[in-house]
Design an enzyme around this catalytic site. Structure first.
Site, PDB file in Angstrom:
ATOM      1  N   ARG A  45       0.868  -1.192  -0.022  1.00 44.82           N
ATOM      2  CA  ARG A  45       0.060  -0.054  -0.008  1.00 44.82           C
ATOM      3  C   ARG A  45       0.995   1.165  -0.056  1.00 44.82           C
ATOM      4  NH1 ARG A  45       2.645   1.929   3.813  1.00 44.82           N
ATOM      5  NH2 ARG A  45       1.063   3.465   3.786  1.00 44.82           N
ATOM      6  N   ASP A 235      -1.833  10.750  -2.195  1.00 44.19           N
ATOM      7  CA  ASP A 235      -2.202   9.717  -2.884  1.00 44.19           C
ATOM      8  C   ASP A 235      -2.693  10.203  -4.154  1.00 44.19           C
ATOM      9  OD1 ASP A 235      -2.881   8.516  -0.204  1.00 44.19           O
ATOM     10  OD2 ASP A 235      -2.725   7.017  -1.495  1.00 44.19           O
ATOM     11  N   ASN A 245      -5.052  12.433   0.675  1.00 48.26           N
ATOM     12  CA  ASN A 245      -4.070  11.568   1.422  1.00 48.26           C
ATOM     13  C   ASN A 245      -5.190  10.613   2.315  1.00 48.26           C
ATOM     14  OD1 ASN A 245      -1.462  10.760   1.943  1.00 48.26           O
ATOM     15  ND2 ASN A 245      -1.488  11.845   3.824  1.00 48.26           N
TER      16      ASN A 245
HETATM   17  O1  MRU Z   1      -4.401   3.386   2.192  1.00 54.60           O
HETATM   18  P1  MRU Z   1      -2.840   3.318   1.891  1.00 54.60           P
HETATM   19  O2  MRU Z   1      -2.169   2.772   3.044  1.00 54.60           O
HETATM   20  O3  MRU Z   1      -2.573   2.931   0.853  1.00 54.60           O
HETATM   21  O4  MRU Z   1      -2.681   4.935   2.032  1.00 54.60           O
HETATM   22  C1  MRU Z   1      -1.246   5.400   1.952  1.00 54.60           C
HETATM   23  C2  MRU Z   1      -1.476   6.933   2.348  1.00 54.60           C
HETATM   24  O5  MRU Z   1      -2.390   7.712   2.555  1.00 54.60           O
HETATM   25  C3  MRU Z   1       0.109   7.414   2.190  1.00 54.60           C
HETATM   26  O6  MRU Z   1       0.101   8.664   2.691  1.00 54.60           O
HETATM   27  C4  MRU Z   1       0.176   7.989   0.645  1.00 54.60           C
HETATM   28  O7  MRU Z   1      -0.076   6.789  -0.139  1.00 54.60           O
HETATM   29  C5  MRU Z   1       1.393   8.398   0.277  1.00 54.60           C
HETATM   30  S1  MRU Z   1       2.726   7.341   0.570  1.00 54.60           S
HETATM   31  C6  MRU Z   1       4.240   7.793   0.242  1.00 54.60           C
END
Ligand code: MRU
Length: 344
Positions: A45, A235, A245
């Site tokens: 993730r 994101d 994010n």
């Molecule tokens: O649901 P996730 O764990 O994939 O979400 C991750 C995030 O929100 C991070 O902050 C984002 O992807 C940046 S990672 C460098």
């Protein structure tokens, strides 16, 4: 530092992030369905890491596909991987990059084996480039952090969320490497606990001082002067600088502004979606209610409880002090500054 994802002769190997920090288990994806499952179920993730996984998913899919109707199979592989998670634009960015390469190989009349090799090389390049990009952006961002201060972060935007080194944690790592004795406050990040499980684990491995907070403690710590800067990942960033994010980021940004604390976003330019005018257009993933009603399989709310579980929120750009990319630092007004950094 941990290897988040690797291309090997056996398949795409990932550390299973659902199991951290209690177990360090490596999982091998042997076809593109395995890679898609790994993305969907959060084995891997974090936006840039999802991009790396998607590129490798396309490559392994084509490697296993037969020569007949390769074009049709290729589209199927790409569409299948694209349907895993909707918010992180790096997923679509990586698939588009693989699609463009496939098309150009086809146009040049390359044979299927040459195409396969080319896609594998490209997927490995996506990973290598991501690590290099994070080191670049870390260098740009390090200068923004106060000497010896305490930096708050939300979710995990570290080595685990990327090909390696991290975005938000990359900025913190780079500052520490440059001799800045920073300390970190990590928000636990309910409901998936990326902060407590992953960020704290990563920083401890690097001997960077870190203290864990529940999400609701962020405002109190800021009000008491315990936070000098906030840095988070992203994101998807819209053309106007609105930032999607992890859920809870918006609250942290508002609290930071209220308390006069700079709020920074660190992300590669592959996270910027210039096709979206504002954050209102960013699709927000809704995840399973079980993530909220259960903790590690144990029910913590009455059965049949109705649940909201948006996995991300959007922080309007007026709360964002700067967006740190590998090409430099963008500041408001974001429409021209992001465009300049992304398009050169
Ligand atoms: O649901 P996730 O764990 O994939 O979400 C991750 C995030 O929100 C991070 O902050 C984002 O992807 C940046 S990672 C460098």
């Amino acid at each position: 530092m941990v290897n988040t994802i690797e291309w090997t002769d056996d398949g795409v190997v990932m550390i299973d992030q659902r199991k951290l920090p209690s177990e360090e288990i490596l999982l091998t994806c042997r076809d593109y369905h395995d890679v898609a499952d790994a993305i969907r179920t959060m084995v891997i993730r974090g936006a840039p890491a999802i991009g790396c996984a998607a590129a490798m998913g396309v490559a392994i899919g084509v490697l296993k596909a037969d020569d007949e109707n390769l074009d049709g199979q290729f589209d199927e592989i790409c569409d299948y991987l694209a349907a895993t998670r909707p918010t992180a634009v790096n997923l679509f960015w990586a698939i588009d990059r693989m699609r463009a390469l496939y098309r150009s190989q086809r146009e040049q009349g390359a044979d299927p084996d040459a195409i396969r090799q080319c896609l594998v090389d490209e997927a490995r390049r996506v990973l290598r480039e991501d690590i290099a990009i994070n080191r670049e952006l870390g260098g740009h961002g390090a200068a923004l952090l106060p000497h010896g201060g305490t930096v708050m972060t939300h979710c995990n935007a570290g080595a685990l969320a990327t090909g390696g080194y991290g975005t938000a944690l990359g900025v913190i790592r780079a500052a520490v490497e440059h001799g800045n004795p920073l300390a970190v406050l990590a928000n636990e990040t309910r409901p998936f606990m990326q902060g407590s499980r992953l960020t704290v684990w990563e920083l401890q491995q690097d001997d960077i001082p870190v203290r864990l907070l529940t999400d609701s403690m962020a405002g109190h710590m800021m009000q008491r002067g315990q936070v000098q800067a906030v840095v988070v990942g992203a994101d998807r960033i819209a053309a106007n600088g609105d930032v999607a994010n992890k859920i809870g980021t918006y609250s942290v940004a508002v609290l930071a502004k209220e308390n006069g604390i700079p709020f920074y976003v660190a992300a590669p330019t592959s996270t910027v979606d210039l096709n979206l005018a504002s954050g209102k257009e960013i699709p927000i993933e809704e995840r399973s209610p079980d993530e909220v009603t259960q903790v590690r399989g144990h029910q913590i709310a009455p059965q049949e409880t109705e649940v909201c579980n948006p996995a991300f929120d959007v922080t309007p750009s007026r709360y964002v002090g700067a967006i740190i990319t590998e090409n430099g630092v963008a500041r408001a007004p974001y429409v021209p500054s992001l465009k300049a950094l992304c398009l050169g």
